[in-house]
Design a protein around this motif. Structure first.
Motif, mmCIF file in Angstrom:
data_model
loop_
_atom_site.group_PDB
_atom_site.id
_atom_site.type_symbol
_atom_site.label_atom_id
_atom_site.label_comp_id
_atom_site.label_asym_id
_atom_site.label_seq_id
_atom_site.Cartn_x
_atom_site.Cartn_y
_atom_site.Cartn_z
ATOM 1 N N ALA A 1 29.255 26.373 -53.740
ATOM 2 C CA ALA A 1 28.348 27.456 -53.895
ATOM 3 C C ALA A 1 27.274 27.676 -53.135
ATOM 4 N N PRO A 2 26.237 26.835 -53.032
ATOM 5 C CA PRO A 2 25.092 27.105 -52.256
ATOM 6 C C PRO A 2 25.265 27.524 -50.756
ATOM 7 N N PHE A 3 26.173 27.008 -50.233
ATOM 8 C CA PHE A 3 26.719 27.599 -49.010
ATOM 9 C C PHE A 3 27.254 28.813 -48.804
ATOM 10 N N TYR B 1 19.528 24.726 -55.445
ATOM 11 C CA TYR B 1 19.676 24.793 -54.046
ATOM 12 C C TYR B 1 20.480 26.284 -53.696
ATOM 13 N N ASN B 2 21.304 26.459 -54.891
ATOM 14 C CA ASN B 2 21.748 27.935 -54.683
ATOM 15 C C ASN B 2 20.504 29.039 -54.465
ATOM 16 N N LEU B 3 19.522 28.828 -55.301
ATOM 17 C CA LEU B 3 18.323 29.721 -55.051
ATOM 18 C C LEU B 3 17.570 29.527 -53.813
ATOM 19 N N VAL C 1 21.745 33.812 -60.464
ATOM 20 C CA VAL C 1 23.294 33.925 -61.228
ATOM 21 C C VAL C 1 24.080 32.682 -60.900
ATOM 22 N N ALA C 2 23.901 32.652 -59.447
ATOM 23 C CA ALA C 2 24.461 31.355 -58.763
ATOM 24 C C ALA C 2 24.092 30.090 -59.453
ATOM 25 N N THR C 3 22.789 29.971 -59.713
ATOM 26 C CA THR C 3 21.898 28.867 -59.881
ATOM 27 C C THR C 3 22.469 28.482 -61.453
#
Length: 411
Positions: free
Chosen positions: A65-67, A299-301, A109-111
């Motif tokens: 997800a983070p990448f 790390y998503n943020l 949202v991703a976080t």
């Protein structure tokens, strides 16, 4: 959100969903192909195969997800700049927050998605996967014993059965255990079945006998390499008897009682059993794992904010926007590697735990400050210019090397 903010948000979310789906599918397919021997060699069903491979999906999504956020944000902002949409937004005197806000919301949202996977879904899935592995290994021992064939599952230990029933019951079991030449044992029973319990894998036998040969008492020490001379045989009748097969299934290292820290639920890590010997032996790893579950989603943020700090500002084509993208990606990747390092260091010392939080939070705050204020860091701009000057020299050297390689062939 305003219309332009919704537009940027939807473009970023669409790119994120497409990226995370594609990357997860590729990695999952690679993992699934490597585990295909579950069906071809170990006789498991397609349902077991799909169930086991699908249980790694939460962990894959959490890691990817983070990448995916980084790729989605970089693609969206680069497209906005290439289509001169950032120029138009800047010309309307709109504050940088107009571009930063929708990307920040997408990063949040991703976080939250990553937090739900890290704190709940991924540990439970890995715990369930451990149970499947235990079952498969137990089934493997049962499957290698064939009807009417003497099968040696370990040197000195031989199985033989007359018939195997559909429900897993084996009829006419003969088991010779000669792993200790001084104390050979022969088991025989009318019925037998391999069963799985919380204590391990066992061979349960019903209505049978145990024959143990007793060596003669001799003066002096016996040579263990010579065959012993036996004087008598003890025969024991039993209605029900079980022997431990844990060693042959590998369950002693992988049963549900021996969950690794990453396979334990977050609740069990927050409220550990102080009497659990396994937890006490993995206390340092459990500490690192617990804090990693809280910091990993950040790390998503981090990726969203770092890429935004570099690319949310309008840049002309002369400034080689590609160099800015490259530096942003390298910086984000370096932060993630540093995060992995602090997680590993937290296993060695509890003093590293605060740095697990300081690193992503400081990166988020600094990146947001640069993006919202619209500042351009001088040292970053200087680095981009130096890269622009180096690019022609690098290309010239590559062309010369290519021409030198082609020259002998031409001759």
């Amino acid at each position: 959100m305003k219309l332009i903010e919704r537009y940027i948000f939807m473009r970023t979310v669409t790119a994120f969903l497409m990226t995370v789906t594609a990357l997860t599918a590729i990695v999952w397919l690679t993992q699934a192909l490597s585990d295909l021997d579950l069906v071809t060699a170990k006789g498991q069903t397609i349902l077991i195969f799909l169930s086991m491979t699908s249980l790694v999906l939460p962990t894959l999504v959490m890691v990817i997800a983070p990448f995916a956020v980084m790729i989605a944000v970089a693609h969206t902002l680069n497209s906005l700049n290439a289509d001169s949409e950032l120029v138009v937004i800047n010309a309307t005197s709109a504050p940088p927050w107009v571009v930063v806000k929708p990307i920040l919301i997408m990063g949040l949202v991703a976080t939250l998605l990553g937090a739900s996977l890290s704190l709940y879904a991924a540990p439970r899935a890995l715990g369930s996967l451990r149970g499947f592995i235990t079952q498969v290994r137990a089934d493997l021992v049962a499957s290698i014993v064939k009807e009417g064939i003497f099968t040696e599952i370990e040197e000195g230990m031989t199985f033989h059965i007359q018939k195997r029933e559909p429900n897993g019951i084996m009829r006419g079991l003969f088991l010779s255990d000669e792993r200790d030449p001084q104390k050979p044992i022969i088991y025989s029973s009318e019925f037998a079945q391999i069963i799985e319990t919380t204590d391990g894998t066992f061979l349960k036998m019903e209505r049978g006998t145990i024959q143990q040969q007793i060596p003669k008492q001799q003066d002096g020490e016996n040579d263990p390499e010579q065959s012993p001379d036996f004087s008598s045989v003890n025969i024991i009748n039993f209605d029900s008897y079980a022997i431990d097969l844990t060693k042959f299934t590998g369950v002693s290292e992988s049963s549900s009682r021996f969950l690794k820290p990453r396979e334990r639920t977050t609740h069990s890590l927050l409220n550990p059993d102080i009497n659990d010997k396994l937890y006490l032996s993995q206390k340092d790893g459990s500490r690192s794992e617990l804090h990693d579950r809280f910091t990993n989603p950040l790390y998503n943020l981090v990726f969203a904010c770092v890429i935004t700090a570099f690319l949310a500002q309008v840049r002309t084509t002369r400034e080689r926007r590609g160099n800015a993208i490259l530096i942003a990606i390298l910086l984000a990747a370096s932060l993630r590697l540093a995060g992995f390092a602090t997680t590993s260091l937290a296993i060695q010392t509890p003093y590293a735990v605060p740095f697990m939080y300081i690193l992503p939070l400081s990166a988020i705050v600094l990146s947001l400050w640069v993006a919202v204020t619209g500042r351009r860091l001088v040292f970053i701009d200087n680095l981009i210019r130096k890269m622009e000057l180096l690019n022609p020299h690098i290309l010239n050297k590559l062309n010369k090397m290519r021409s030198n390689r082609q020259t002998p062939n031409a001759i």
